[in-house]
Design a protein around this motif. Structure first.
Motif, short mmCIF file in Angstrom:
data_model
loop_
_atom_site.label_atom_id
_atom_site.label_comp_id
_atom_site.label_asym_id
_atom_site.label_seq_id
_atom_site.Cartn_x
_atom_site.Cartn_y
_atom_site.Cartn_z
N GLY A 91 0.68 3.81 -2.97
CA GLY A 91 0.26 5.17 -2.65
C GLY A 91 1.28 6.20 -3.09
N MET A 116 -6.11 1.61 -5.18
CA MET A 116 -5.69 0.63 -4.16
C MET A 116 -6.49 -0.66 -4.27
SD MET A 116 -3.15 1.59 -2.48
CE MET A 116 -2.25 3.07 -2.11
N VAL A 140 0.83 -1.20 0.00
CA VAL A 140 0.00 0.00 0.00
C VAL A 140 0.87 1.25 0.00
CG1 VAL A 140 -1.66 1.30 1.41
CG2 VAL A 140 -2.01 -1.13 1.00
#
Length: 171
Positions: free
Chosen positions: A34, A57, A30
């Motif tokens: 991100g 995501m 993640v």
């Protein structure tokens, strides 16, 4: 010729430990996704492109899980000696792995839906989430093979990977 291995279901505490470990490993996935999203979109603050980031995501995690489940195991599953197989014990197709990914969101959907519907504060959502995870995990006790219900619906099952090793090898 040897007999086929017995496909036993790992214990619920072992599967939940794997689930928690998976969550820790996903932090890296993640974080990198991100960072990539922020760099590519020139995102200046957290609320800018928030919904696009959530969709991104969802796709990234879907690719991650679909890829590894199609191969049989994620890194956390390897660590805890758990393998994903089709209901008949065979390999999992990419389509079935994708279906399992979508159905696995039942771990999170009910508390998130309640949050949106009742506009609950984050602390209450976390309490609901913890309670729902416990309930969903315990519902596996009512499945004949003690599988999670999203696995039953997806036509997959979690098995003890140690039973699948060739007999002459030890790791």
């Amino acid at each position: 010729m040897s007999a086929p291995p017995v496909l036993s279901t790992p214990s619920l505490p072992r599967r939940m430990a794997c689930w928690l470990y998976e969550g820790m490993l996903l932090f890296g996935v993640v974080f990198i996704a991100g960072y990539l999203f922020g760099a590519l979109t020139q995102q200046r603050h957290a609320l800018q492109y928030r919904h696009e980031l959530q969709a991104f995501m969802f796709v990234v995690l879907g690719l991650y899980f679909t890829w590894f489940w199609h191969k049989g195991q994620t890194l956390a599953m390897q660590t805890w000696h758990i393998r994903l197989v089709a209901a008949d014990g065979g390999p999992v197709s990419q389509g079935r792995a994708l279906l399992r990914y979508v159905l696995a969101w039942v771990w999170f959907w009910p508390p998130l839906a309640l949050r949106a519907w009742l506009e609950l504060p984050v602390a209450e959502v976390l309490v609901l989430l913890g309670g729902w995870v416990a309930v969903w995990a315990l519902l596996a006790r009512f499945h004949p093979q003690r599988q999670f219900w999203h696995d039953a619906l997806a036509g997959t099952r979690l098995v003890d990977a140690r039973a699948l090793r060739p007999q002459g090898r030890r790791a």
